[in-house]
Scaffold this active site. Structure first.
Site, PDB file in Angstrom:
ATOM      1  N   SER A 136     -18.958  -7.145   4.247  1.00  0.00           N
ATOM      2  CA  SER A 136     -19.156  -5.756   4.646  1.00  0.00           C
ATOM      3  C   SER A 136     -20.662  -5.495   4.692  1.00  0.00           C
ATOM      4  CB  SER A 136     -18.483  -4.862   3.599  1.00  0.00           C
ATOM      5  OG  SER A 136     -18.805  -3.515   3.831  1.00  0.00           O
ATOM      6  N   LYS A 162     -17.797  -6.767   8.930  1.00  0.00           N
ATOM      7  CA  LYS A 162     -17.412  -5.352   8.950  1.00  0.00           C
ATOM      8  C   LYS A 162     -18.688  -4.528   8.887  1.00  0.00           C
ATOM      9  CE  LYS A 162     -15.682  -2.576   5.201  1.00  0.00           C
ATOM     10  NZ  LYS A 162     -14.644  -2.433   4.163  1.00  0.00           N
ATOM     11  N   LYS A 164     -20.497  -0.961   8.414  1.00  0.00           N
ATOM     12  CA  LYS A 164     -20.368   0.428   7.991  1.00  0.00           C
ATOM     13  C   LYS A 164     -20.950   1.277   9.113  1.00  0.00           C
ATOM     14  CE  LYS A 164     -18.728   0.119   3.789  1.00  0.00           C
ATOM     15  NZ  LYS A 164     -17.470   0.796   3.433  1.00  0.00           N
ATOM     16  N   ASP A 189     -16.117   0.413   9.426  1.00  0.00           N
ATOM     17  CA  ASP A 189     -15.584   1.242   8.339  1.00  0.00           C
ATOM     18  C   ASP A 189     -16.405   2.526   8.273  1.00  0.00           C
ATOM     19  OD1 ASP A 189     -14.563   2.355   6.048  1.00  0.00           O
ATOM     20  OD2 ASP A 189     -15.077   0.683   4.714  1.00  0.00           O
ATOM     21  N   GLU A 214     -11.653   1.239  10.170  1.00  0.00           N
ATOM     22  CA  GLU A 214     -11.199   1.555   8.814  1.00  0.00           C
ATOM     23  C   GLU A 214     -11.572   2.987   8.430  1.00  0.00           C
ATOM     24  OE1 GLU A 214     -12.531  -1.430   6.065  1.00  0.00           O
ATOM     25  OE2 GLU A 214     -12.165  -0.192   4.289  1.00  0.00           O
ATOM     26  N   ASP A 239      -7.985   2.898   3.867  1.00  0.00           N
ATOM     27  CA  ASP A 239      -8.540   2.443   2.589  1.00  0.00           C
ATOM     28  C   ASP A 239      -8.381   3.591   1.588  1.00  0.00           C
ATOM     29  OD1 ASP A 239     -10.186   1.730   0.461  1.00  0.00           O
ATOM     30  OD2 ASP A 239     -11.972   1.336   1.636  1.00  0.00           O
ATOM     31  N   LYS A 263      -7.050  -2.550  -2.174  1.00  0.00           N
ATOM     32  CA  LYS A 263      -8.005  -2.728  -3.280  1.00  0.00           C
ATOM     33  C   LYS A 263      -7.205  -2.486  -4.543  1.00  0.00           C
ATOM     34  CE  LYS A 263     -12.123  -1.017  -0.898  1.00  0.00           C
ATOM     35  NZ  LYS A 263     -12.910   0.186  -0.581  1.00  0.00           N
ATOM     36  N   GLY A 291     -12.979  -4.620  -1.224  1.00  0.00           N
ATOM     37  CA  GLY A 291     -13.877  -4.872  -2.343  1.00  0.00           C
ATOM     38  C   GLY A 291     -14.605  -3.604  -2.735  1.00  0.00           C
TER      39      GLY A 291
END
Ligand code: SMG
Ligand code: MG
Length: 370
Positions: A136, A162, A164, A189, A214, A239, A263, A291
């Site tokens: 990420s 991934k 952000k 995400d 996400e 998430d 998670k 994570g």
């Protein structure tokens, strides 16, 4: 069945190798609570995934400390014999607080499995001994810096990137990374930074063949996620919205997502995480292991979970060195093929190095039955 003799809480802090910026803030260090449970037979470890502030969820370190000390630990001490079969029920009198509960549930289970000589992965029903890993990537100061960072991770072997994202730079950054790497597994995400009025952004992102988007919208709004999912082609993944197996079932049945980020620390521990996995597997929704920048303790827990059959997508199970110059445990290492070993020793299979743990400890409290 065994009695818990002592529960030790430690607030630990470790510097991150690079700042991690999301749509809700920036972190330069990892600060979390580690729980050590001592039973009549063994000891076990659990890591609480709360952060220093309530940015990702309502829970945060100082709050979780109080919940653990004043409510959850007394519930365990007051209940008599404890095992993985009844520990969640014992904590059921406390509403919510899944992150604080997860640390204790996982620690009790770790102690039980150490006493039985069984690995967490085997206990959960893992079907492999290595898992595919993604990484990420925080919001970078510029597209150039982002490209450099992505390049570095790809050369280490990570199998999925991934990004952000946040409003303003989203499409530009995704477009730059996709242009440089047409073939990679790429996802984004948003950490709930958008509203349904931003549907244009997600329609634009449809052009980049993303593996998923996400948590684009508010964590409490499944109906709006379902509307957005109907309006775009790319799969949505939830998430923050999924705090239990019941949430996962609701999300999938409403069409609020097609993929779930599991998670264990967010859903109350590995026992509930397995139930989330089962709900998703039954509905043929792919899952992957999320994570929370965990230390080696929480990371070992995540790796065991990620080895279950429904985990068909690479997780945010990155190597210790992606986060820390020195982890609390022996480092979890990425192989050049982008996989990591699932610990095979009893329980979570790792433990903190006593000296490094003491050096990272900022506060410590030992709790015993009164
Ligand atoms: O552990 O590699 C990791 C972090 C993965 O992006 C990550 N986590 O929303 O999925 C998420 C974020 C939450 C982190 S909040 C500090
Ligand atoms: Mg997320």
């Amino acid at each position: 069945m065994t009695r818990v003799r002592e529960i030790e809480l430690r607030l630990v802090g470790l510097p991150l190798v690079r700042p991690f910026r999301t749509s809700f803030g920036e972190e330069t260090e990892k600060a979390c609570i580690l729980v050590r449970v001592e039973t009549e037979e063994a000891w076990g470890w659990g890591e609480c995934v709360t952060g220093a502030d309530p940015g990702f969820s309502e829970e945060f370190n100082e709050g979780a400390w109080l919940v653990l000390r004043d409510f959850l630990a007394p519930a365990i001490f007051g209940a008599g014999d404890v095992s993985s079969d009844n520990v969640e029920e014992m904590l059921g009198g406390v509403r919510g607080n899944p992150m604080a509960k997860a640390a204790l549930v996982n620690a009790v289970l770790d102690a039980e499995l150490r006493a039985r000589g069984m690995s967490l992965a085997a206990y959960l029903g893992a079907d492999r001994d290595r898992v595919a890993c993604g990484v990420s990537v925080g919001i970078a100061p510029s597209a150039e810096r982002l490209l450099e960072e992505v390049e570095g991770y790809l050369s280490e072997g990570y199998r999925r990137i991934k990004l952000k994202i946040e409003p303003g730079t989203d499409v530009e950054r995704v477009s730059a990374v996709r242009a440089a790497h047409p073939q990679i597994l790429l996802s984004v995400d948003a950490n709930a930074a958008y509203g349904l009025e931003d549907v244009g952004v997600f329609r634009a992102l449809d052009a980049f063949d993303l593996l998923m988007v996400e948590q684009p919208l508010h964590h409490e709004d499944l109906i709006e996620h379902a509307r957005l999912q109907r309006a775009i082609r790319t799969d949505l993944c939830l998430d923050e919205s999924v705090r239990s197996a019941a949430d996962a079932r609701a999300a999938l049945e409403l069409g609020a997502c097609r993929i779930v980020n599991i998670k264990q620390g967010r859903v109350g521990g590995v026992l509930e995480a397995k139930r989330v996995h089962d709900v998703c597997l039954e509905r043929e929704a792919p899952v992957w292991c999320g994570g929370m920048l965990e230390t080696g303790v929480g990371r070992a827990t995540n790796l065991a979970l990620a080895a279950l059959p429904g985990f068909t997508l690479p997780g945010d199970t990155s190597a210790s060195r992606r986060y820390f110059a020195e982890d609390l445990t022996e480092p979890h290492e990425l192989a050049p093929d982008g996989t990591m070993a699932v610990p095979s020793g009893p329980g979570i299979g790792v433990e903190p190095d006593p000296e490094r743990l003491d050096a990272a400890t900022r506060r410590r409290e030992r709790l015993r039955a009164t």
